[in-house]
Design an enzyme around this catalytic site. Structure first.
Site, PDB file in Angstrom:
ATOM      1  N   ARG A 127       0.842  -1.206   0.000  1.00  0.00           N
ATOM      2  CA  ARG A 127       0.000   0.000   0.000  1.00  0.00           C
ATOM      3  C   ARG A 127       0.874   1.251   0.000  1.00  0.00           C
ATOM      4  O   ARG A 127       0.557   2.257  -0.629  1.00  0.00           O
ATOM      5  CB  ARG A 127      -0.962   0.000   1.194  1.00  0.00           C
ATOM      6  CG  ARG A 127      -1.749   1.316   1.333  1.00  0.00           C
ATOM      7  CD  ARG A 127      -3.041   1.180   2.146  1.00  0.00           C
ATOM      8  NE  ARG A 127      -2.890   0.445   3.378  1.00  0.00           N
ATOM      9  CZ  ARG A 127      -2.287   0.922   4.476  1.00  0.00           C
ATOM     10  NH1 ARG A 127      -1.773   2.131   4.498  1.00  0.00           N
ATOM     11  NH2 ARG A 127      -2.195   0.173   5.564  1.00  0.00           N
ATOM     12  N   TYR A 170     -14.904  18.151 -16.601  1.00  0.00           N
ATOM     13  CA  TYR A 170     -15.296  16.750 -16.501  1.00  0.00           C
ATOM     14  C   TYR A 170     -16.396  16.628 -15.441  1.00  0.00           C
ATOM     15  O   TYR A 170     -16.253  17.133 -14.326  1.00  0.00           O
ATOM     16  CB  TYR A 170     -14.088  15.882 -16.137  1.00  0.00           C
ATOM     17  CG  TYR A 170     -14.430  14.428 -15.994  1.00  0.00           C
ATOM     18  CD1 TYR A 170     -14.767  13.669 -17.110  1.00  0.00           C
ATOM     19  CD2 TYR A 170     -14.443  13.813 -14.753  1.00  0.00           C
ATOM     20  CE1 TYR A 170     -15.103  12.323 -16.980  1.00  0.00           C
ATOM     21  CE2 TYR A 170     -14.771  12.474 -14.613  1.00  0.00           C
ATOM     22  CZ  TYR A 170     -15.095  11.740 -15.736  1.00  0.00           C
ATOM     23  OH  TYR A 170     -15.433  10.426 -15.606  1.00  0.00           O
ATOM     24  N   ASP A 230      -6.078  19.839 -14.755  1.00  0.00           N
ATOM     25  CA  ASP A 230      -6.409  18.501 -15.251  1.00  0.00           C
ATOM     26  C   ASP A 230      -5.864  18.433 -16.674  1.00  0.00           C
ATOM     27  O   ASP A 230      -6.410  19.039 -17.590  1.00  0.00           O
ATOM     28  CB  ASP A 230      -7.936  18.308 -15.227  1.00  0.00           C
ATOM     29  CG  ASP A 230      -8.365  16.920 -15.717  1.00  0.00           C
ATOM     30  OD1 ASP A 230      -7.572  16.263 -16.432  1.00  0.00           O
ATOM     31  OD2 ASP A 230      -9.498  16.501 -15.409  1.00  0.00           O
ATOM     32  N   LYS A 289      -6.807   7.312 -19.779  1.00  0.00           N
ATOM     33  CA  LYS A 289      -6.994   7.847 -21.129  1.00  0.00           C
ATOM     34  C   LYS A 289      -5.707   7.731 -21.967  1.00  0.00           C
ATOM     35  O   LYS A 289      -5.282   6.631 -22.238  1.00  0.00           O
ATOM     36  CB  LYS A 289      -7.520   9.272 -21.027  1.00  0.00           C
ATOM     37  CG  LYS A 289      -8.637   9.458 -19.977  1.00  0.00           C
ATOM     38  CD  LYS A 289      -9.926   8.728 -20.315  1.00  0.00           C
ATOM     39  CE  LYS A 289     -10.939   8.698 -19.168  1.00  0.00           C
ATOM     40  NZ  LYS A 289     -11.289   9.981 -18.568  1.00  0.00           N
TER      41      LYS A 289
HETATM   42  C1  LIG Z   1     -11.880  10.489 -17.430  1.00  0.00           C
HETATM   43  C2  LIG Z   1     -11.563  11.818 -16.901  1.00  0.00           C
HETATM   44  C3  LIG Z   1     -11.484  12.050 -15.520  1.00  0.00           C
HETATM   45  C4  LIG Z   1     -11.797  10.975 -14.496  1.00  0.00           C
HETATM   46  O1  LIG Z   1     -10.881   9.932 -14.525  1.00  0.00           O
HETATM   47  P1  LIG Z   1     -11.254   8.395 -14.152  1.00  0.00           P
HETATM   48  O2  LIG Z   1      -9.983   7.668 -14.439  1.00  0.00           O
HETATM   49  O3  LIG Z   1     -12.406   7.990 -15.011  1.00  0.00           O
HETATM   50  O4  LIG Z   1     -11.616   8.391 -12.705  1.00  0.00           O
HETATM   51  C5  LIG Z   1     -11.146  13.319 -15.103  1.00  0.00           C
HETATM   52  N1  LIG Z   1     -10.895  14.310 -15.976  1.00  0.00           N
HETATM   53  C6  LIG Z   1     -10.968  14.130 -17.307  1.00  0.00           C
HETATM   54  C7  LIG Z   1     -10.696  15.281 -18.223  1.00  0.00           C
HETATM   55  C8  LIG Z   1     -11.300  12.879 -17.824  1.00  0.00           C
HETATM   56  O5  LIG Z   1     -11.392  12.715 -19.147  1.00  0.00           O
END
Ligand SMILES: *Cc1c(COP(=O)(O)O)cnc(C)c1O
Length: 393
Positions: A69, A121, A192, A217
């Protein structure tokens, strides 16, 4: 009996490569944090599934890990690469992008104020708004309007959360200007950077303090894992809090997910360039199509934030949104005729995806009814345009 501990074959390679700022992203993506396994000679890092690590007679942990962890060799390698790609001091890996967002928000104290974007998001808006229960205050502001951001600053403002290009409208905000406003108020700027990836945008070099990723992603790139990350510019006191909560809360990726993610990252710069070139071809094709009302894409010269895009983005990226003439019905019908694009949420994988965003976001959605979000994959752009052409016919 004392068992020998194998010495690293190339000591220092882990951090010396990271610190070498003359190296390009392509090289860092493959080599930062990596060396052949000192015990087996394996060129690719073995997956370490052990939940616990042996302690030496002198009570130390010679390889630096004591419990999975808190840390694991695959996660350590991943975090080193992530920090190198964003040009940060350190990175922390999480089990999802949302867990990373949660960790950044939870590092704030009750009574503190966050300025978040109107267009972001969906899950991020939920996570931030949910923390109002804990005494955080939040203002959702149109961040393309810097005067509105300045007006929203309060004595308690400690964070400006930025998402650019935004989801799902691809609005672009000025990271350097927002970071300046944040710093003048004694707050930090968090970006982000999931959509552009470090190949398309380097927020820390523009003045941001923290970068967040959904590694699900582009960093993963193959639609086969869920993960997230935070990368910090400096290993300051806030970072120490984030780091200890990562270990204590344990919203960490598995060793296998770290390994898969590292495998994806090796080709990140090449993939993102190809995604971006394909998206530009698709966007330019759709921009002149008579059945399309609007195309939102940072690579089009018609984008309203052209000057900021040229200043802060290295590539326009693989994401675009389109608005189809004829409302929701026409938009959904079009997706049902597509043969190469898959109707699915998410983005950044090798396969092209298309999604009717309003119907997935729920009641507080800001997505127009006729909007489709497109993640342009790595198929041949001629085939993608052909598929769109027959679906729009
Ligand atoms: C998918 C996404 C998230 C969230 O991420 P997860 O891995 O699905 O929890 C946050 N910000 C953006 C821009 C995203 O495309």
């Amino acid at each position: 009996m004392t068992r020998p501990v194998a010495a690293p074959t190339r000591p220092g390679v882990l951090f010396s490569l990271m610190a070498d700022s003359s190296l390009h992203l392509e090289t860092l993506a493959i080599h930062a944090g990596h060396r052949p396994d000192p015990i087996t000679g394996a060129v690719t890092t073995p997956i370490v599934l052990s939940s616990t690590f042996e302690r030496a007679p002198d009570l130390s942990y010679p390889a630096g890990h004591n419990y999975a962890r808190s840390g694991n060799p695959n996660r350590a390698e991943l975090e080193t690469v992530l920090a190198a790609l964003e040009g940060g001091a350190e990175a922390a890996a999480y089990a999802s992008g949302s867990a990373a967002t949660y960790a950044a928000i939870a590092a704030l104290a009750p009574g503190e104020h966050v300025i978040a974007p109107l267009d972001a998001y969906y899950g991020t808006r939920q996570v931030i708004a949910e923390k109002e229960r804990w005494g955080l205050t939040v203002s959702f502001v149109d961040q393309t309007n810097l005067a509105a951001v300045r007006a929203a600053i309060r004595p308690t403002t400690r964070m400006i959360w930025i998402e650019t290009p935004s989801n799902p409208l691809l609005t672009v905000t000025d990271i350097a200007a927002l970071a300046e406003i944040a710093h003048a108020a004694g707050a930090i700027a968090v970006v982000d950077n999931t959509w552009p990836s470090p190949v398309g945008q380097r927020p820390l070099s523009l003045g941001a303090d923290l970068v967040m990723h959904s590694t699900t992603k582009y960093l993963g790139g193959h639609s086969d894992l869920t993960g997230g990350a935070l990368v910090t510019r400096t290993a300051d006191e806030r970072w120490a809090r984030i780091r200890s909560s990562q270990k204590e809360v344990g919203a960490i990726p598995s060793a296998f997910d770290c390994w898969l993610l590292l495998r994806g990252i090796r080709t990140l710069p090449w993939r993102v360039r190809a995604h971006s070139a394909n998206a530009l071809a698709v966007a330019e094709y759709l921009a002149t199509h008579p059945k399309i009302e609007a195309v939102h894409y940072p690579g089009l010269t018609s984008h309203p934030a052209r000057a900021i895009i040229e200043k802060q983005m290295l590539l326009p990226g693989g994401m675009l949104s389109i608005q189809v003439k004829g409302g929701m019905e026409a938009a959904v019908a079009m997706t049902n005729r597509l043969k190469i694009f898959t109707r699915a949420t998410s983005l950044g994988g090798v396969e092209s995806l298309i999604e009717h965003r309003q119907s997935i976001e729920g009641p507080t959605t800001r997505a127009p009814a006729n909007l489709l979000r497109v993640s342009v994959g790595l198929e041949h752009p001629h085939d993608l345009k052909g598929d769109l052409e027959q679906a729009l016919a």
